[in-house]
Design an enzyme around this catalytic site. Structure first.
Site, PDB file in Angstrom:
ATOM      1  N   LYS B 105       0.821  -1.227   0.000  1.00  0.00           N
ATOM      2  CA  LYS B 105       0.000   0.000   0.000  1.00  0.00           C
ATOM      3  C   LYS B 105       0.843   1.260   0.000  1.00  0.00           C
ATOM      4  O   LYS B 105       0.465   2.266  -0.600  1.00  0.00           O
ATOM      5  CB  LYS B 105      -0.957   0.019   1.183  1.00  0.00           C
ATOM      6  N   GLU B 129      -4.876  -5.857  -5.235  1.00  0.00           N
ATOM      7  CA  GLU B 129      -6.027  -6.148  -4.355  1.00  0.00           C
ATOM      8  C   GLU B 129      -5.625  -6.257  -2.893  1.00  0.00           C
ATOM      9  O   GLU B 129      -6.352  -5.798  -2.007  1.00  0.00           O
ATOM     10  CB  GLU B 129      -6.688  -7.463  -4.822  1.00  0.00           C
ATOM     11  N   VAL B 132      -5.290  -3.059   0.114  1.00  0.00           N
ATOM     12  CA  VAL B 132      -6.338  -2.500   0.983  1.00  0.00           C
ATOM     13  C   VAL B 132      -7.221  -3.636   1.488  1.00  0.00           C
ATOM     14  O   VAL B 132      -7.787  -4.387   0.690  1.00  0.00           O
ATOM     15  CB  VAL B 132      -7.218  -1.474   0.241  1.00  0.00           C
ATOM     16  N   GLY B 134      -6.471  -6.402   2.975  1.00  0.00           N
ATOM     17  CA  GLY B 134      -5.911  -7.757   2.956  1.00  0.00           C
ATOM     18  C   GLY B 134      -6.704  -8.708   2.081  1.00  0.00           C
ATOM     19  O   GLY B 134      -6.791  -8.531   0.871  1.00  0.00           O
ATOM     20  N   ILE B 136      -9.866  -9.152   1.859  1.00  0.00           N
ATOM     21  CA  ILE B 136     -11.212  -8.721   1.469  1.00  0.00           C
ATOM     22  C   ILE B 136     -11.198  -8.268   0.014  1.00  0.00           C
ATOM     23  O   ILE B 136     -10.409  -7.395  -0.345  1.00  0.00           O
ATOM     24  CB  ILE B 136     -11.694  -7.556   2.363  1.00  0.00           C
ATOM     25  N   GLY B 187       1.429 -10.060  18.062  1.00  0.00           N
ATOM     26  CA  GLY B 187       1.853  -9.942  16.666  1.00  0.00           C
ATOM     27  C   GLY B 187       0.929  -9.074  15.824  1.00  0.00           C
ATOM     28  O   GLY B 187       1.018  -9.060  14.602  1.00  0.00           O
ATOM     29  N   GLU B 190       3.627  -3.783  15.353  1.00  0.00           N
ATOM     30  CA  GLU B 190       5.072  -3.914  15.219  1.00  0.00           C
ATOM     31  C   GLU B 190       5.790  -3.251  16.398  1.00  0.00           C
ATOM     32  O   GLU B 190       5.186  -2.482  17.160  1.00  0.00           O
ATOM     33  CB  GLU B 190       5.516  -3.280  13.901  1.00  0.00           C
ATOM     34  N   LYS B 205      -4.144   3.589   2.499  1.00  0.00           N
ATOM     35  CA  LYS B 205      -5.242   2.791   1.948  1.00  0.00           C
ATOM     36  C   LYS B 205      -6.377   3.690   1.469  1.00  0.00           C
ATOM     37  O   LYS B 205      -6.998   3.421   0.434  1.00  0.00           O
ATOM     38  CB  LYS B 205      -5.704   1.782   2.990  1.00  0.00           C
TER      39      LYS B 205
END
Lengths: 324, 324
Positions: B105, B129, B132, B134, B136, B187, B190, B205
Site C-alpha cells: 500500500k 487487491e 487494501v 488484505g 477482502i 503480533g 510492530e 489505503k
C-alpha cells in the site's frame, strides 16, 4: 465507438429498475466499457404502465423471437422471474449466440448444469450475480477474486423478507403474523409469501452458492428446508436468554471426510457474530476458507436499483472481457 | 499445459505465506486458470531462515535483474514493503513487459499515477487487491463488479492494529499503552507502531480507495490524518454514553457540489451500525453508492495467508484475462 445492444426479457419492477439505472449512470458505464450500451428491444406485454421513465413504444415486442433472432443483439437480460418460460428463453438466447445475464435464482437453481453447459457449448457468457444477495458482489468474488482458496463453509442470510420478519419480531416483540403483515405493507413481502417464509427462495440461492463454491449441483428440492412460520415469541425469548438471535440461515459445510452437509433453517446466531448484526431486510453471506479464514459480504438483497447494479455489473463484465 | 512463471520480490512473512498458499492450493488454482503456476525466482537475502517450507536454494537470487531480465518470467509479485526500492522495482518489471502484483500500500499510494500510467504504457496488468483490506475482495469489487454505480462515500476500518487496540480498550477497560503492548505481544502491532497508530497506514489505503472510487489522486501526505494515540478511557466512556464506539475510520465523501472531502480520524460509530461490530483485528469497508445504497465487506486485513489469498487471486485474474 461500438454499441453493445441488449434485448431485455421482462419489464416489471426489476426490468424497469435496470432500464432506469442505465439512464442514471450511462456516462460512467459507457466510459468504463469504452462502448455505448443500449437496450434496443423489450419483451413485455404491458406497454402502457406508467414506469416513471420514458421508453420508446417501438422498443416493445410481444414476440421473444424478435430478440433471439436479431443478429444485432449481443446480450440478453432475463428478468421475467420464475422457472419457465425463463429457463427455456435463456437457453434459446444462448443457442442463438447471445451472452445472457439474469437475476432469476429460481430458473438458475433448477437448471444449473443444463444452463452452464449450454453457455459453454455456445461459447457465450452466462452471468447471474444478481441471483444471490442482490447487489452484493458475492458470486463474482467467490468465482474469481477469492478463488485461490479452498472453501469449507458458507452461512447466508439470503432472504430479505424473512430477515425483516425475524428482526421485527425480535426488536418489536410482535407476532409472526403481525410482522408478516408489516413486511407486506412495506413491500418487503409478497401477497403470497410462501416462497420466502417457507425457505424456498433461500434454498434456491444455497443451491447456486454450493455449485459455485463446492462444484456440486444440489437441486433446491433436495436441500432440507425449514421456513420461519413456526417461529414464536417464546423461541425468540429463548434465543435471547442464550445470547443469540434467530436468523434464517442457508448453510453448507464441507466436512473433513469430504462430505457436504447443507440445510436451510432458522438458526441460533451468537449476538457478537457478524451475521447477528444484519438487520431488517439486509442480506449477508459469511464464508470460511483455508487462506482467508472468514469473510463477510453485506448489503441489500433485493429491490430494483440494487438488483440493477448487479445486472449492469454483469453486462459490463461481458463487455470488458468477452466483447473486446 | 502452459506454465505461468512468477518472480517473487521478497520472502519475509507475506512472501513465505504466498509461497505456502500456492503449495497448499496448487491443484485448485491450476485447474481454475488451466495452467501450471510456478514461482521460479525469489529475490531475498536471507536464504537460510527456517520458513517451515522447503524452497530449492537455486530459486534464490540477490540480483533483481535476474528476475527483470528473465524472458521466461510472466508475472512479478512485489512483497518487499516500503516505498523504495519497491516502487522502482515495480516500474522496472513493467518496463520489461512483466505483469505486476503487489500487496504494498505504501508504494502504491505514494506513486499511484506513475505506476498505473506505466502499466498502461507497457500494456501489462498492475493488480494490488491485497494493498487494501488484505483478503477482502474490495478493490476488484469497486473497480469491476459494482462499477455500474456512482460512488458517494466510503468509510473504512482498514488498519487491524488500531482496531484491535480500540477494541481491547473498549471491552477490557485497559489503557492505550496496555492495549498496544498486548497487540505487540500477539503480533498485531510492530515494535515501532508509528505507521499504524498515527493513521499513516490507513491514509495510504484511503488514497488508493479514493483513486479507484472517485478517479482522483490524493497523495497520502495530503490526507488530514489523526491517529489513536490520544484516545483515553474517558473518551471511550463518553462514546459509550452516546451509544457509540470509537473506530479509526478512513473516510471520503463526494458532496453534492462535486467536492471531495477526506480524512482519517477516530470517529464515533453508532453501536447498531455494521462497522461497530467489526471486532479485534478485523477490517471492513462500508460504501454508499447510488444504485446499491449500502454495501459492506468484512474480513481479515492482514496476515500471511489472508494476504496470499488476495495476491494469488490477482495472479489468477491475470492468468485468466491477460494470458489466455
Amino acid at each position: 465507438m461500438k454499441t453493445i445492444k441488449i434485448g431485455l426479457l421482462g419489464m416489471g419492477n426489476i426490468g424497469t429498475g435496470t432500464y432506469k439505472a442505465l439512464e442514471m449512470n450511462r456516462e460512467e458505464i459507457e466510459a468504463n466499457v469504452n462502448a455505448k450500451v443500449e437496450i434496443v428491444k423489450i419483451l413485455e406485454k404491458d406497454v402502457t404502465r406508467d414506469r416513471g421513465i420514458e421508453v420508446p413504444a417501438e422498443k416493445f415486442t410481444q414476440n421473444p423471437d424478435d430478440i433471439f433472432n436479431d443478429p444485432e443483439i449481443d446480450i440478453v437480460i432475463e428478468l421475467l422471474g420464475g422457472i419457465e418460460p425463463a429457463a427455456t428463453f435463456i437457453e434459446t438466447a444462448m443457442n442463438n449466440g447471445k451472452h445472457v445475464v439474469t437475476a432469476n435464482k429460481a430458473a438458475v437453481a433448477a437448471n444449473y448444469p443444463r444452463l452452464t453447459e449450454c453457455a459453454k457449448k455456445n461459447n457465450v457468457r452466462f452471468n447471474y450475480e444478481a441471483s444471490v444477495g442482490g447487489a452484493i458482489p458475492i458470486l463474482t468474488s467467490l468465482k474469481d477474486t477469492v478463488r485461490a482458496n479452498k472453501y469449507t463453509e458458507v452461512l447466508g442470510i439470503v432472504n430479505g423478507t424473512t430477515n425483516y420478519i425475524l428482526h421485527m419480531m425480535g426488536t418489536e416483540g410482535i407476532s409472526y403474523e403481525e410482522a408478516l403483515k408489516d413486511a407486506q405493507e412495506r413491500g418487503f413481502a409478497e401477497a403470497d409469501p410462501t416462497a420466502d417464509v417457507e425457505g424456498i427462495d433461500a434454498a434456491n440461492k444455497l443451491s447456486i452458492l454450493i455449485a459455485l463454491m463446492f462444484g456440486k449441483y444440489i437441486h433446491p428440492n433436495d436441500i432440507p428446508t425449514t421456513g420461519i412460520t413456526e417461529i414464536t415469541q417464546e423461541k425468540i425469548a429463548e434465543a435471547k436468554e442464550n445470547d443469540c438471535v434467530i436468523k434464517l440461515i442457508a448453510h453448507a459445510t464441507l466436512k473433513d471426510d469430504g462430505e457436504l452437509e447443507y440445510e436451510v433453517r432458522p438458526t441460533y446466531i451468537r449476538t457478537y457474530h457478524p451475521l447477528a448484526g444484519v438487520l431488517a431486510e439486509f442480506n449477508a453471506v459469511y464464508i470460511k476458507a483455508n487462506l482467508v479464514g472468514k469473510l463477510m459480504f453485506y448489503g441489500p438483497g433485493a429491490g430494483p436499483l440494487p438488483t440493477a447494479s448487479a445486472v449492469l455489473g454483469d453486462v459490463m463484465e461481458i463487455a470488458r472481457t468477452a466483447m473486446k
